[in-house]
Design a protein around this motif. Structure first.
Motif, PDB file in Angstrom:
ATOM      1  N   LEU A 146      -1.261  11.283   1.337  1.00 20.07           N
ATOM      2  CA  LEU A 146      -1.110  11.254   0.035  1.00 20.07           C
ATOM      3  C   LEU A 146      -0.273  12.600  -0.322  1.00 20.07           C
ATOM      4  O   LEU A 146       0.498  12.620  -0.924  1.00 20.07           O
ATOM      5  CB  LEU A 146      -2.275  11.187  -0.950  1.00 20.07           C
ATOM      6  N   LYS A 147      -0.935  13.761   0.177  1.00 18.63           N
ATOM      7  CA  LYS A 147      -0.387  15.146  -0.024  1.00 18.63           C
ATOM      8  C   LYS A 147       1.048  15.329   0.640  1.00 18.63           C
ATOM      9  O   LYS A 147       1.828  15.569   0.009  1.00 18.63           O
ATOM     10  CB  LYS A 147      -1.461  16.158   0.383  1.00 18.63           C
ATOM     11  N   SER A 148       1.180  14.557   1.726  1.00 20.01           N
ATOM     12  CA  SER A 148       2.525  14.613   2.300  1.00 20.01           C
ATOM     13  C   SER A 148       3.581  13.816   1.465  1.00 20.01           C
ATOM     14  O   SER A 148       4.591  14.315   1.504  1.00 20.01           O
ATOM     15  CB  SER A 148       2.467  14.396   3.805  1.00 20.01           C
ATOM     16  N   ILE A 149       3.114  12.784   0.881  1.00 19.05           N
ATOM     17  CA  ILE A 149       4.121  11.874   0.237  1.00 19.05           C
ATOM     18  C   ILE A 149       4.133  12.594  -1.199  1.00 19.05           C
ATOM     19  O   ILE A 149       5.545  12.563  -1.438  1.00 19.05           O
ATOM     20  CB  ILE A 149       3.478  10.492  -0.098  1.00 19.05           C
ATOM     21  N   PHE A 150       3.406  13.038  -1.806  1.00 17.08           N
ATOM     22  CA  PHE A 150       3.419  13.659  -3.246  1.00 17.08           C
ATOM     23  C   PHE A 150       3.716  15.185  -3.497  1.00 17.08           C
ATOM     24  O   PHE A 150       3.913  15.568  -4.553  1.00 17.08           O
ATOM     25  CB  PHE A 150       2.473  13.095  -4.177  1.00 17.08           C
ATOM     26  N   PHE A 201       0.683  -1.333   0.013  1.00 19.53           N
ATOM     27  CA  PHE A 201      -0.070   0.009  -0.165  1.00 19.53           C
ATOM     28  C   PHE A 201       1.071   1.296   0.034  1.00 19.53           C
ATOM     29  O   PHE A 201       1.763   1.429   0.694  1.00 19.53           O
ATOM     30  CB  PHE A 201      -0.871   0.122   1.352  1.00 19.53           C
ATOM     31  N   VAL A 202       0.388   2.251  -0.870  1.00 19.73           N
ATOM     32  CA  VAL A 202       0.880   3.572  -0.686  1.00 19.73           C
ATOM     33  C   VAL A 202       0.632   4.283   0.796  1.00 19.73           C
ATOM     34  O   VAL A 202       1.160   4.946   1.402  1.00 19.73           O
ATOM     35  CB  VAL A 202       0.475   4.600  -1.702  1.00 19.73           C
ATOM     36  N   GLU A 203      -0.709   4.006   0.915  1.00 17.79           N
ATOM     37  CA  GLU A 203      -1.175   4.500   2.450  1.00 17.79           C
ATOM     38  C   GLU A 203      -2.492   3.524   2.638  1.00 17.79           C
ATOM     39  O   GLU A 203      -2.973   2.915   1.789  1.00 17.79           O
ATOM     40  CB  GLU A 203      -1.737   5.941   2.442  1.00 17.79           C
ATOM     41  N   TRP A 204      -2.772   3.363   3.991  1.00 17.81           N
ATOM     42  CA  TRP A 204      -4.020   2.679   4.508  1.00 17.81           C
ATOM     43  C   TRP A 204      -4.404   2.813   5.503  1.00 17.81           C
ATOM     44  O   TRP A 204      -3.697   3.753   6.570  1.00 17.81           O
ATOM     45  CB  TRP A 204      -3.707   1.119   4.296  1.00 17.81           C
ATOM     46  N   GLU A 205      -5.695   3.045   5.778  1.00 20.57           N
ATOM     47  CA  GLU A 205      -6.310   3.437   7.174  1.00 20.57           C
ATOM     48  C   GLU A 205      -7.406   2.190   7.724  1.00 20.57           C
ATOM     49  O   GLU A 205      -8.094   1.681   6.909  1.00 20.57           O
ATOM     50  CB  GLU A 205      -7.005   4.764   7.143  1.00 20.57           C
ATOM     51  N   GLU A 206      -7.573   2.182   8.904  1.00 22.37           N
ATOM     52  CA  GLU A 206      -8.620   1.529   9.650  1.00 22.37           C
ATOM     53  C   GLU A 206      -9.779   2.530   9.725  1.00 22.37           C
ATOM     54  O   GLU A 206      -9.416   3.382  10.629  1.00 22.37           O
ATOM     55  CB  GLU A 206      -8.213   0.728  10.738  1.00 22.37           C
ATOM     56  N   VAL A 207     -10.290   3.025   8.544  1.00 18.63           N
ATOM     57  CA  VAL A 207     -11.212   4.131   8.580  1.00 18.63           C
ATOM     58  C   VAL A 207     -12.514   4.291   9.637  1.00 18.63           C
ATOM     59  O   VAL A 207     -12.851   4.795  10.325  1.00 18.63           O
ATOM     60  CB  VAL A 207     -11.970   4.460   7.201  1.00 18.63           C
TER      61      VAL A 207
END
Ligand SMILES: Nc1nc2c(ncn2[C@@H]2O[C@H](COP(=O)(O)OP(=O)(O)O)[C@@H](O)[C@H]2O)c(=O)[nH]1
Ligand SMILES: Nc1ncnc2c1ncn2[C@@H]1O[C@H](COP(=O)(O)OP(=O)(O)O)[C@@H](O)[C@H]1O
Length: 189
Positions: free
Chosen positions: A109-113, A68-74
């Motif tokens: 995602l914003k902080s990564i890209f 995963f690029v990112e994941w959350e237990e939403v």
């Protein structure tokens, strides 16, 4: 090629999925990042179109394998995440990626890209209207609806961290605003 990323985040029921669908119609160069999730399929949804529907065990295995690029237990027990393979697939095909992710995921995602990403927060006109929309959508039980509303207030407090805020009162105004923002961002060098 390395494309750009357009991120839409919002509390559940604010209208981000509706707005993202409009953006996909308006901008043929944008393609939807199909997330993986462990919640059950809603009527009208299909696997590999709306989400890749995975069991919690399979989801956790993919976390371990660093897929995963990112994941959350939403929500408790409900995992959601962006697969690296999905972003690469879209970029390799020469397109830009559009995301419908929760507020934490959007900021991640914003902080990564960084500058390659435009992060838009979709703001509901009020909590009361949010509750009304979720009830009308008829996808939630009393319990999950309450959980989504309880989460919304905290999510709204993160709106100023996004690049842009679009208020979704009248849908066509919100779509026009989002269209202008995306157009400007995609034209930028
Ligand atoms: N962090 C993250 N959140 C996601 C992802 N995919 C979907 N979500 C978010 O998970 C939340 C729940 O999604 P869903 O169950 O489809 O409910 P909805 O927002 O009420 O339509 C929403 O805020 C989605 O934007 C993802 O890949 N990563
Ligand atoms: N501007 C709007 N006015 C009234 N209803 C809306 C508006 N935008 C979206 N909706 C409706 O509200 C519900 C929630 O929208 P949806 O796009 O599913 O939100 P989200 O993806 O943020 O959870 C849907 O039934 C949708 O048709």
């Amino acid at each position: 090629m390395d494309g750009k990323l357009v991120i839409f985040s919002a509390p559940s029921g604010a209208g981000k999925t509706t707005i993202v669908k409009k953006m996909l119609e308006l901008f043929p160069t944008l393609k939807f990042s199909i997330s993986a999730c462990s919640r059950s399929v809603r009527s009208g949804e299909s696997d590999g179109v709306d989400y890749f529907f995975l069991s919690p065990d399979t989801f956790r295995a993919k976390i371990k394998q660093n897929e995963f690029v990112e994941w959350e237990e939403v929500y408790p027990g409900s995992y959601y995440g962006t697969l690296k393979s999905e972003v690469e697939r879209i970029w390799d095909a020469g397109h830009h990626v559009v995301f419908d992710v929760d507020v934490k995921g959007g900021l991640k995602l914003k902080s990564i890209f960084g500058e390659k990403a435009l992060a838009i927060f979709v703001m509901p006109p009020s909590i009361e209207e949010l509750e009304k929309r979720l009830a009308l959508r008829s996808t939630e039980s009393d319990e999950t609806l309450k959980m989504r509303i309880a989460k919304a207030e905290d999510e709204i407090s993160h709106a100023p961290q996004f690049d842009q805020i679009v208020i979704n009162d009248e849908l066509h105004h919100a779509v026009d605003k989002a269209k202008g923002l995306v157009e400007t961002f995609l034209q930028k060098g």
